[in-house]
Design a protein around this motif. Structure first.
Motif, short mmCIF file in Angstrom:
data_model
loop_
_atom_site.label_atom_id
_atom_site.label_comp_id
_atom_site.label_asym_id
_atom_site.label_seq_id
_atom_site.Cartn_x
_atom_site.Cartn_y
_atom_site.Cartn_z
N UNK A 223 0.83 -1.21 0.00
CA UNK A 223 0.00 0.00 0.00
C UNK A 223 0.87 1.26 0.00
N UNK A 224 1.97 1.24 0.76
CA UNK A 224 2.85 2.41 0.80
C UNK A 224 3.50 2.66 -0.57
N UNK A 225 3.92 1.60 -1.24
CA UNK A 225 4.54 1.75 -2.56
C UNK A 225 3.52 2.25 -3.58
N UNK A 226 2.30 1.74 -3.48
CA UNK A 226 1.26 2.19 -4.41
C UNK A 226 0.90 3.64 -4.16
N UNK A 227 0.84 4.05 -2.88
CA UNK A 227 0.50 5.43 -2.54
C UNK A 227 1.56 6.41 -3.00
N UNK A 228 2.79 5.94 -3.11
CA UNK A 228 3.89 6.80 -3.56
C UNK A 228 4.10 6.73 -5.07
N UNK A 229 3.18 6.07 -5.76
CA UNK A 229 3.22 6.07 -7.21
C UNK A 229 4.22 5.12 -7.82
N UNK A 230 4.57 4.06 -7.12
CA UNK A 230 5.53 3.10 -7.67
C UNK A 230 4.93 2.37 -8.86
N UNK A 231 5.63 2.37 -9.98
CA UNK A 231 5.16 1.71 -11.20
C UNK A 231 6.28 0.93 -11.88
N UNK A 232 7.15 0.34 -11.09
CA UNK A 232 8.24 -0.42 -11.68
C UNK A 232 9.38 0.49 -12.10
N UNK A 233 10.16 0.05 -13.09
CA UNK A 233 11.35 0.81 -13.49
C UNK A 233 11.07 1.78 -14.63
N UNK A 234 9.83 1.90 -15.04
CA UNK A 234 9.50 2.82 -16.13
C UNK A 234 9.66 4.26 -15.66
N UNK A 235 10.56 5.00 -16.29
CA UNK A 235 10.79 6.40 -15.94
C UNK A 235 11.45 6.58 -14.58
N UNK A 236 11.99 5.54 -14.02
CA UNK A 236 12.58 5.62 -12.68
C UNK A 236 14.03 6.10 -12.77
N UNK A 237 14.42 6.99 -11.89
CA UNK A 237 15.79 7.51 -11.84
C UNK A 237 16.49 7.02 -10.57
N UNK A 238 17.81 7.17 -10.54
CA UNK A 238 18.61 6.71 -9.42
C UNK A 238 19.20 7.91 -8.67
N UNK A 239 19.11 7.86 -7.35
CA UNK A 239 19.74 8.90 -6.54
C UNK A 239 21.26 8.78 -6.60
N UNK A 240 21.76 7.54 -6.62
CA UNK A 240 23.20 7.30 -6.65
C UNK A 240 23.52 6.38 -7.82
N UNK A 241 24.35 6.88 -8.73
CA UNK A 241 24.75 6.11 -9.90
C UNK A 241 25.96 5.26 -9.56
N UNK A 242 25.88 3.98 -9.88
CA UNK A 242 26.99 3.07 -9.61
C UNK A 242 28.10 3.31 -10.63
N UNK A 243 29.32 3.37 -10.14
CA UNK A 243 30.48 3.58 -11.01
C UNK A 243 31.65 2.75 -10.50
N UNK A 244 32.36 2.12 -11.44
CA UNK A 244 33.55 1.37 -11.07
C UNK A 244 34.68 2.34 -10.74
N UNK A 245 35.50 1.95 -9.77
CA UNK A 245 36.65 2.77 -9.37
C UNK A 245 37.92 1.90 -9.43
N UNK A 246 39.02 2.49 -9.04
CA UNK A 246 40.28 1.74 -9.05
C UNK A 246 40.22 0.56 -8.08
#
Length: 267
Positions: A223-246
């Motif tokens: 119910x919480x996910x539905x109330x917050x408009x969760x619709x899968x990965x369609x149009x979803x953005x990431x707060x933190x982008x994963x990047x490889x480092x040394x």
């Protein structure tokens, strides 16, 4: 003592160690390679080498070895059962003990040590992943690793989300179990004495409320996910982008060296 102190898998300990700062995809890949190497090992010396590598990983993660071992108490029974079965069922080589039909032979001892070492190494390295990686990073790492499978219609995002929720709810359900047990003990329930059948019956008083609580939490989460408009990965953005480092490059090079060394050593 809380059940959370006796279960390490599924918990996350924030930190700033070398292992904490690795990309989750590198950690996943390392666990896969490490598991492959564990099953390749066929000598006691190789297992000693792998234990040394595992201790090095624990040192670099700045996690306490005593905490890891204490958190693996639920696995000790499985390890003991594995050793007993191997000693009883595996025959061959020199006979150490013989008493009627019962015998302990060289091959049984060898397999008992090897199989228990394999299980222990895999459990510890898997718990190290969850202890040093947040659930969000785990989800992003799984989704990025298996992202190409979306072309074949595989719901990668949904599978990663389910994995993340399952891992996240392990400590929650353990804490809920601990509360239920204490509440039942306060009402006179006894889980430590009596016959095996009476103990199993007493566990019903824990299992039923735990299932009800788990379904209630799952419904609240949906119910919480539905109330917050969760619709899968369609149009979803990431707060933190994963990047490889040394650091990830060092780990990948170390994995290559590990496979080559163990492959050469086992011949």
């Amino acid at each position: 003592m809380s059940m959370l102190q006796n279960f390490a898998i599924g918990q996350y300990i924030p930190g700033d160690s070398f292992v904490h700062r690795l990309d989750p995809r590198s950690k996943f890949l390392f666990i896969i390679v490490f598991a492959m190497v564990v099953f390749m090992a066929n000598k006691a010396e190789i297992y000693g080498f792998l234990v040394a590598i595992l201790l090095l990983c624990l040192f670099m993660s700045k996690l306490s070895l005593s905490y890891i071992l204490r958190g693996l108490k639920p696995v000790w029974f499985l390890l003991l059962l594995t050793v007993i079965l191997q000693l009883l069922l595996t025959k061959g080589g020199q006979v150490y003990v013989r008493w009627g039909w019962f015998s302990i032979e060289e091959e049984g001892v060898r397999q008992a040590l090897f199989v228990s070492m394999r299980l222990g190494l895999l459990v510890v390295i898997s718990s190290l992943l969850t202890l040093t990686t947040s659930p969000i990073d785990l989800t992003d790492g799984v989704e990025r690793m298996f992202g190409p499978l979306k072309k074949w219609g595989l719901p990668v995002h949904e599978m990663a989300l389910m994995l993340s929720i399952a891992i996240r709810f392990i400590p929650t359900l353990l804490e809920e179990t601990d509360k239920i047990m204490k509440a039942q003990m306060a009402r006179g329930a006894n889980f430590d004495s009596g016959t095996l059948l009476s103990r199993a019956k007493a566990m019903v008083a824990i299992v039923i409320p735990l299932f009800i609580s788990a379904f209630r939490r799952a419904e609240d989460l949906a119910l919480a996910m539905e109330a917050r408009g969760y619709r899968g990965d369609i149009g979803r953005t990431k707060l933190r982008q994963l990047q490889f480092s040394y650091r990830d490059g060092i780990l990948l090079l170390f994995m290559l060296v590990l496979v080559v060394v163990v492959g050469w050593w086992r011949t």
